[in-house]
Design an enzyme around this catalytic site. Structure first.
Site, short mmCIF file in Angstrom:
data_model
loop_
_atom_site.label_atom_id
_atom_site.label_comp_id
_atom_site.label_asym_id
_atom_site.label_seq_id
_atom_site.Cartn_x
_atom_site.Cartn_y
_atom_site.Cartn_z
N ASP A 97 45.52 39.95 42.93
CA ASP A 97 46.25 38.82 43.52
C ASP A 97 46.18 37.54 42.71
O ASP A 97 46.32 36.45 43.24
CB ASP A 97 45.68 38.56 44.92
CG ASP A 97 44.16 38.46 44.89
OD1 ASP A 97 43.61 38.11 43.82
OD2 ASP A 97 43.51 38.73 45.92
N GLU A 119 44.97 47.90 44.06
CA GLU A 119 44.32 47.08 45.09
C GLU A 119 45.38 46.40 45.97
O GLU A 119 45.39 45.19 46.18
CB GLU A 119 43.38 46.03 44.49
CG GLU A 119 42.36 45.48 45.48
CD GLU A 119 41.46 44.41 44.85
OE1 GLU A 119 41.89 43.26 44.70
OE2 GLU A 119 40.32 44.75 44.50
N GLU A 133 45.85 33.19 46.48
CA GLU A 133 45.87 34.65 46.33
C GLU A 133 46.61 35.38 47.46
O GLU A 133 47.23 36.41 47.23
CB GLU A 133 44.43 35.20 46.21
CG GLU A 133 43.73 34.84 44.90
CD GLU A 133 43.12 33.45 44.89
OE1 GLU A 133 43.20 32.74 45.92
OE2 GLU A 133 42.57 33.06 43.84
N HIS A 211 33.70 30.39 43.31
CA HIS A 211 34.83 29.93 42.49
C HIS A 211 36.10 29.64 43.28
O HIS A 211 37.02 29.03 42.77
CB HIS A 211 35.15 30.95 41.39
CG HIS A 211 35.74 32.23 41.91
ND1 HIS A 211 37.08 32.34 42.21
CD2 HIS A 211 35.19 33.42 42.19
CE1 HIS A 211 37.32 33.57 42.65
NE2 HIS A 211 36.19 34.24 42.66
N ARG A 213 39.39 28.52 45.05
CA ARG A 213 40.06 27.22 45.02
C ARG A 213 39.93 26.48 46.37
O ARG A 213 39.82 25.27 46.41
CB ARG A 213 41.54 27.41 44.68
CG ARG A 213 41.82 27.30 43.20
CD ARG A 213 43.32 27.44 42.93
NE ARG A 213 43.69 26.91 41.63
CZ ARG A 213 43.45 27.48 40.47
NH1 ARG A 213 42.80 28.62 40.41
NH2 ARG A 213 43.83 26.92 39.33
N HIS A 244 30.66 29.56 37.34
CA HIS A 244 32.04 29.80 36.89
C HIS A 244 32.49 28.66 35.98
O HIS A 244 32.09 27.51 36.16
CB HIS A 244 32.94 29.89 38.14
CG HIS A 244 34.29 30.49 37.89
ND1 HIS A 244 35.30 29.80 37.27
CD2 HIS A 244 34.79 31.72 38.17
CE1 HIS A 244 36.39 30.58 37.19
NE2 HIS A 244 36.09 31.75 37.74
C1 UD1 Z 1 41.17 32.85 38.83
C2 UD1 Z 1 42.12 33.45 39.87
C3 UD1 Z 1 41.35 33.92 41.09
C4 UD1 Z 1 40.23 34.86 40.70
C5 UD1 Z 1 39.34 34.17 39.67
C6 UD1 Z 1 38.28 35.11 39.18
C7 UD1 Z 1 44.38 32.56 40.15
C8 UD1 Z 1 45.24 31.51 40.74
N1 UD1 Z 1 43.05 32.41 40.31
O1 UD1 Z 1 40.61 31.64 39.37
O2 UD1 Z 1 42.24 34.61 41.96
O3 UD1 Z 1 39.49 35.20 41.84
O4 UD1 Z 1 40.14 33.79 38.54
O5 UD1 Z 1 37.27 34.45 38.48
O6 UD1 Z 1 44.91 33.47 39.55
N2 UD1 Z 1 37.97 28.82 32.39
C9 UD1 Z 1 37.42 28.84 31.12
N3 UD1 Z 1 37.15 30.06 30.54
C10 UD1 Z 1 37.39 31.24 31.17
C11 UD1 Z 1 37.94 31.20 32.46
C12 UD1 Z 1 38.23 29.99 33.06
O7 UD1 Z 1 37.17 27.80 30.52
O8 UD1 Z 1 37.14 32.30 30.58
C13 UD1 Z 1 38.30 27.50 33.01
C14 UD1 Z 1 39.54 26.83 32.36
O9 UD1 Z 1 39.37 25.45 32.37
C15 UD1 Z 1 40.67 27.26 33.32
C16 UD1 Z 1 39.95 27.15 34.65
O10 UD1 Z 1 38.63 27.69 34.39
O11 UD1 Z 1 41.80 26.42 33.25
C17 UD1 Z 1 40.61 27.84 35.81
O12 UD1 Z 1 41.02 29.17 35.52
P1 UD1 Z 1 42.09 29.90 36.51
O13 UD1 Z 1 42.27 31.31 36.04
O14 UD1 Z 1 43.31 29.07 36.62
O15 UD1 Z 1 41.39 29.85 37.91
P2 UD1 Z 1 40.06 30.49 38.43
O16 UD1 Z 1 39.42 29.50 39.33
O17 UD1 Z 1 39.28 31.05 37.30
N1 UDP Z 2 30.96 39.01 37.66
C1 UDP Z 2 30.49 38.93 36.35
N2 UDP Z 2 29.74 37.83 35.99
C2 UDP Z 2 29.46 36.82 36.85
C3 UDP Z 2 29.97 36.90 38.17
C4 UDP Z 2 30.72 38.00 38.55
O1 UDP Z 2 30.72 39.83 35.55
O2 UDP Z 2 28.78 35.87 36.45
C5 UDP Z 2 31.78 40.18 38.04
C6 UDP Z 2 31.40 40.89 39.33
O3 UDP Z 2 30.55 41.98 39.07
C7 UDP Z 2 32.76 41.34 39.87
C8 UDP Z 2 33.75 40.34 39.30
O4 UDP Z 2 33.07 39.68 38.25
O5 UDP Z 2 33.12 42.62 39.39
C9 UDP Z 2 34.19 39.37 40.35
O6 UDP Z 2 34.89 38.33 39.74
P1 UDP Z 2 35.13 36.94 40.44
O7 UDP Z 2 34.10 36.68 41.46
O8 UDP Z 2 35.30 35.94 39.33
O9 UDP Z 2 36.59 37.12 41.10
P2 UDP Z 2 37.10 37.78 42.46
O10 UDP Z 2 36.54 39.15 42.58
O11 UDP Z 2 36.68 36.88 43.58
O12 UDP Z 2 38.58 37.75 42.31
#
Ligand code: UD1
Ligand code: UDP
Length: 381
Positions: A97, A119, A133, A211, A213, A244
């Site tokens: 999602d 999923e 999501e 993490h 939003r 995160h």
């Molecule tokens: C995203 C997904 C969320 C998922 C989560 C898993 C959307 C809208 N959100 O949220 O559904 O549960 O990932 O973790 O699709 N960033 C880094 N390096 C990384 C990753 C993120 O620097 O490797 C920082 C960047 O500033 C980026 C920000 O995190 O812009 C947000 O990333 P984004 O994918 O937009 O949202 P998440 O909160 O990570």
């Molecule tokens: N995970 C990871 N490192 C971390 C935290 C979570 O590898 O520091 C893994 C965890 O085992 C799971 C996945 O990331 O498989 C979950 O991701 P996240 O919580 O970012 O997203 P969500 O599942 O809520 O979309």
């Protein structure tokens, strides 16, 4: 002729849940997987791709610091459309999602190529939670040709919304396929992690992730305040928090919790390391979707810092509990599990409701049976 399957993913959890599927597709004699990373995440995505040894065909490298939903969506949709025209797949697979999944499903729809949703069918009763999501997954369902529901409850959600029973199949969740591939390996690799975490190994430990939003702002500050209080109340317990990279999370977490002796703020743990940390944990405090699915297999109670969940199966089994983000409630619930043995063991379940670790093979077989005729049709024209 081989089924050309374009697998699109871009964030950490999608990579974890798509990796076993890509590996199963590679093994299948009649499937050719084409891997496209959107790069919605960067560091957190790359570590998963490397761990599972996935071969990447396209990388859109989309991530921008603190990206907004609309600009990420616009760029992602446009660039995926280019990859689809170039690769001409027979079917497209997306997971979950995220913005990446939303755009993959829309791009597939516009290109008139069948979309397989992995999923599928998770729902809460509010379009605003989780944000965005819940919206994303409902849109994905609209464009999907084959819905791979992880559980019967997810299947029921889709049937209730009027999707055809012919297109909805219960497959289990691929997150458990990934766990099966990694957990024994990381137990065997324990000495590496003990060396890295000498203060944590073998000691009581609360593992934390956050993490979502909808928890940005007050929610994350409340969670940190609860962790601070718990760290004072139970000084012998270690609190391990892989933070995160989203600036809306890592900013407040470091501001509120840095400098405490028994609170370990670490960068996002690479997947194998996180599996080892979960396996070591006494209990887990998390708003993660994936963690709610994985933890029951490791017999670890999860207190979910959200008001609702699209994963009711673990709640019903007693393996997880919703605690919201009120610090008073969080402190009370953690205290109970740390001090009441019966309450703790009641949350250790024997059967994980999210599957048997064989979902990927099922999905690839289904896709093969259902969409191989696409390329036969193309050949006959
Ligand atoms: C995203 C997904 C969320 C998922 C989560 C898993 C959307 C809208 N959100 O949220 O559904 O549960 O990932 O973790 O699709 N960033 C880094 N390096 C990384 C990753 C993120 O620097 O490797 C920082 C960047 O500033 C980026 C920000 O995190 O812009 C947000 O990333 P984004 O994918 O937009 O949202 P998440 O909160 O990570
Ligand atoms: N995970 C990871 N490192 C971390 C935290 C979570 O590898 O520091 C893994 C965890 O085992 C799971 C996945 O990331 O498989 C979950 O991701 P996240 O919580 O970012 O997203 P969500 O599942 O809520 O979309």
């Amino acid at each position: 002729m081989s089924l050309r399957m374009l697998c699109i993913f871009g964030t950490r959890p999608e990579a974890i849940k798509m990796a076993p599927l890509v590996l199963a597709a590679q093994r299948h004699p009649k499937v050719t997987p084409i891997v496209c990373l959107t790069g919605q995440h960067r560091e957190m995505l790359d570590q998963v791709v490397k761990y599972f040894g996935l071969r990447v065909d396209h990388d859109l490298n989309l991530m921008q610091p603190n990206q907004t939903l609309s600009e990420l969506t616009a760029r992602c949709l446009q660039m995926l459309t280019g990859v689809i025209s170039e690769t001409k797949p027979d079917c497209i697979v997306g997971q979950g999602d995220t913005t990446t999944a939303l755009c993959a499903s829309m791009a597939a729809f516009y290109a008139r190529i069948p979309f397989i949703h992995v999923e599928a069918g998770l729902r809460t009763d509010s379009i605003d939670s989780p944000f965005p999501e819940e919206f994303n997954r409902r849109v994905c369902s609209l464009t999907t040709a084959l819905h791979c529901a992880p559980t019967e409850a997810a299947q029921d959600n889709l049937l209730r919304e009027g999707y055809s029973p012919n297109d909805v199949v219960v497959t289990g969740n691929t997150v458990l396929d990934a766990l099966k591939l990694s957990v024994q390996q990381e137990r065997a690799n324990s000495s590496t992690w003990i060396q890295k975490y000498p203060d944590i190994a073998g000691r009581p430990m609360v593992l934390i992730t956050a993490h979502r939003r909808e928890n940005h702002g007050e929610g994350i500050r409340n969670l940190c305040s609860a962790i601070g209080q718990l760290a004072d109340m139970f000084p012998k317990i270690q609190y391990v928090y892989p933070v995160h990279m989203n600036p809306n999370i890592c900013g407040p977490v470091h501001e509120i919790l840095a400098g405490r002796k028994n609170v370990h703020l670490i960068p996002p743990a690479d997947y194998p390391e996180f599996i080892w940390l979960m396996d070591q944990a006494t209990l887990i405090l998390s708003d993660s979707g994936g963690v709610q699915e994985e933890a029951p297999s490791l017999r670890k109670p999860v207190l979910v810092t959200r008001d609702s969940t699209e994963r009711p199966e673990a709640l019903a089994a007693g393996a997880t509990r919703l605690v919201g983000t009120d610090p008073v409630r969080i402190v009370r619930e953690v205290c109970e599990l740390l001090t009441n043995r019966d309450a703790y063991t009641a949350m250790q379940v024997d059967v994980n409701p999210y599957g048997d670790g064989k979902a990927s093979e099922r999905i690839i077989d289904l896709a093969c049976r259902r969409f191989s005729h696409q390329n036969q049709l193309a050949m006959s024209h």
